[in-house]
Motif scaffolding. Structure first.
Motif, mmCIF file in Angstrom:
data_model
loop_
_atom_site.group_PDB
_atom_site.id
_atom_site.type_symbol
_atom_site.label_atom_id
_atom_site.label_comp_id
_atom_site.label_asym_id
_atom_site.label_seq_id
_atom_site.Cartn_x
_atom_site.Cartn_y
_atom_site.Cartn_z
ATOM 1 N N TYR A 60 26.989 26.541 68.574
ATOM 2 C CA TYR A 60 26.346 26.331 67.608
ATOM 3 C C TYR A 60 27.149 26.930 66.732
ATOM 4 N N PRO A 61 27.626 26.954 65.519
ATOM 5 C CA PRO A 61 27.915 28.387 64.922
ATOM 6 C C PRO A 61 26.907 29.202 64.283
ATOM 7 N N ALA A 62 28.054 30.508 64.004
ATOM 8 C CA ALA A 62 27.164 31.939 63.508
ATOM 9 C C ALA A 62 26.768 32.060 62.573
ATOM 10 N N GLY A 63 25.355 31.655 61.169
ATOM 11 C CA GLY A 63 25.499 31.846 60.458
ATOM 12 C C GLY A 63 24.385 33.406 59.910
ATOM 13 N N GLY A 85 23.160 34.485 71.407
ATOM 14 C CA GLY A 85 24.472 33.035 71.912
ATOM 15 C C GLY A 85 23.644 32.334 71.012
ATOM 16 N N TYR A 86 25.070 31.389 70.850
ATOM 17 C CA TYR A 86 24.940 30.612 70.067
ATOM 18 C C TYR A 86 25.131 29.128 71.203
ATOM 19 N N ASP A 87 24.905 29.359 72.726
ATOM 20 C CA ASP A 87 25.197 27.759 73.367
ATOM 21 C C ASP A 87 24.954 26.965 73.150
ATOM 22 N N ARG A 88 25.695 25.487 73.308
ATOM 23 C CA ARG A 88 24.249 24.715 72.967
ATOM 24 C C ARG A 88 23.887 24.145 74.690
ATOM 25 N N VAL A 114 15.625 29.886 67.669
ATOM 26 C CA VAL A 114 15.148 29.977 67.051
ATOM 27 C C VAL A 114 16.109 28.927 66.499
ATOM 28 N N ALA A 115 15.635 27.812 65.114
ATOM 29 C CA ALA A 115 16.465 26.916 64.664
ATOM 30 C C ALA A 115 15.320 26.677 63.438
ATOM 31 N N LEU A 116 17.196 26.839 62.998
ATOM 32 C CA LEU A 116 16.211 26.357 61.019
ATOM 33 C C LEU A 116 16.766 25.144 60.639
ATOM 34 N N GLU A 173 21.629 22.553 63.910
ATOM 35 C CA GLU A 173 22.418 23.153 63.420
ATOM 36 C C GLU A 173 22.838 23.967 62.783
ATOM 37 N N GLU A 174 21.446 24.834 62.892
ATOM 38 C CA GLU A 174 21.893 26.063 61.888
ATOM 39 C C GLU A 174 20.312 26.741 63.301
ATOM 40 N N VAL A 175 20.841 27.917 64.503
ATOM 41 C CA VAL A 175 20.267 28.024 65.639
ATOM 42 C C VAL A 175 20.979 28.918 66.670
#
Lengths: 216, 216
Positions: B3-6, B19-22, B107-109, B159-161
């Motif tokens: 997932y993209p780092a936001g 991390g952001y690994d799906r 954490v999912a936003l 998406e923002e995870v």
């Protein structure tokens, strides 16, 4: 003794499962290892897991609230909702609709502030370590002045608090009772495995009783 | 895939554990029985436990968000932060300061909306029941039209995870390594007890394999 029911702690549905009994609230908070603290950042919700410990009617929080939230708490208080949930079992009904879980959950609302009194901070940190494993604060090196200064502990007075509990078997509809599906509760609990000594642990240090005796 | 780092998912501290690994995000979401959903009501945070289920990159929520929050979601979306935490072990250091827990937390936003498509809703409800016990939706009566209408399911697109993980032994300071305290990790896990048949269960219905085989 009960906490007062307030406009934010009286639920809008399923009232029968909500209570305000102080001993029940305390028992749930004390049994749970981790809480989830929610706060508002730039108008949007953020929920982070935290370690917590309770002393009387004060709930102490320690964790990665992140610099932004901590700065806000230092500047006069952080509006938080701290929620703790213990899952006791899976409620397996005959109908998909009536599936549920047995759980105990506490919601504590209010303003968290940074603990500045050094004695209260030391007590809170001991309680936080003992909250991980009872007896552990006496079985480890106490924080020194530098470590105390590097640690931020927040305190939330327990004032606006409720506890929600579901227990018992599934509540199937009468017309479903003859369906050929198994119905009941599958109890869940946590267990500790074998202690894993750190790779740099000196020879001859046995697993202490407070670790050996630990039950989640 | 990641997932993209936001701006809201890049942490302000201890970056190495995030991390952001799906696949990792999905594994944590799928393993957890309960999530904690935070939203803002009248400018203040509220965090409630919910059951959740994931299908691909969509996270479905079902629980007592309460009428207020649900009305808001119906009216164009509910700004939520959904957090899931799995505790894997207690990290017992020589110093109180370095005590920690091994955990995996997602954490999912984003904006949750009410699922209105009947087919998606039916799929989500099956996934929610199978999220309680895999195989359970086939082992119970599917929801009828009235039950489907009475159930509100929210969906949060993933998406923002971000996922945060701590593993491994305690990180004591070098000068503490010779202290006479035991240091290591006490692993924790959940276990299921003996299934408890409902008091109104008809005679002759055995505990099914999907319940017998369940591992938390």
């Amino acid at each position: 003794m009960t906490y007062p029911a307030g406009p934010r702690t009286v639920p809008t549905r399923i009232r029968e499962r909500v209570g305000y009994d102080r001993a029940t609230v305390h028992a749930v908070l004390d049994e749970a290892l981790v809480c989830h603290a929610g706060f508002v950042v730039d108008g949007r919700p953020v929920v982070l897991p935290q370690l917590h410990a309770r002393i009387d009617d004060r709930l102490y929080l320690h964790g990665s609230t992140g610099a932004r939230a901590l700065r806000r708490a230092i500047d006069g208080g952080l509006d938080v909702c701290v929620t703790v949930t213990l899952v006791d079992g899976l409620v397996l009904a005959r109908s998909a609709f009536h599936h549920s879980i047995n759980y105990r959950s506490v919601v504590a609302l209010g303003t968290a502030t940074v603990v500045t009194d050094p004695e209260e901070k030391a007590r809170a940190l001991s309680a936080l370590v003992d909250g991980v494993v009872p007896g552990r604060s006496a079985g480890s090196r106490a924080p020194d002045r530098r470590e105390l200064a590097a640690t931020t502990v927040l305190v939330l007075p327990l004032e606006e608090v409720s506890v929600k509990v579901r227990t018992g078997p599934p509540n199937d509809d009468a017309e479903d009772l003859d369906l050929p599906y198994w119905a009941g509760v599958l109890p869940l609990r946590g267990v500790a495995g074998e202690p894993e000594p750190g790779p740099d642990l000196a020879a001859g240090i046995a697993v202490p009783e407070h670790v050996r005796a630990y039950r989640p």
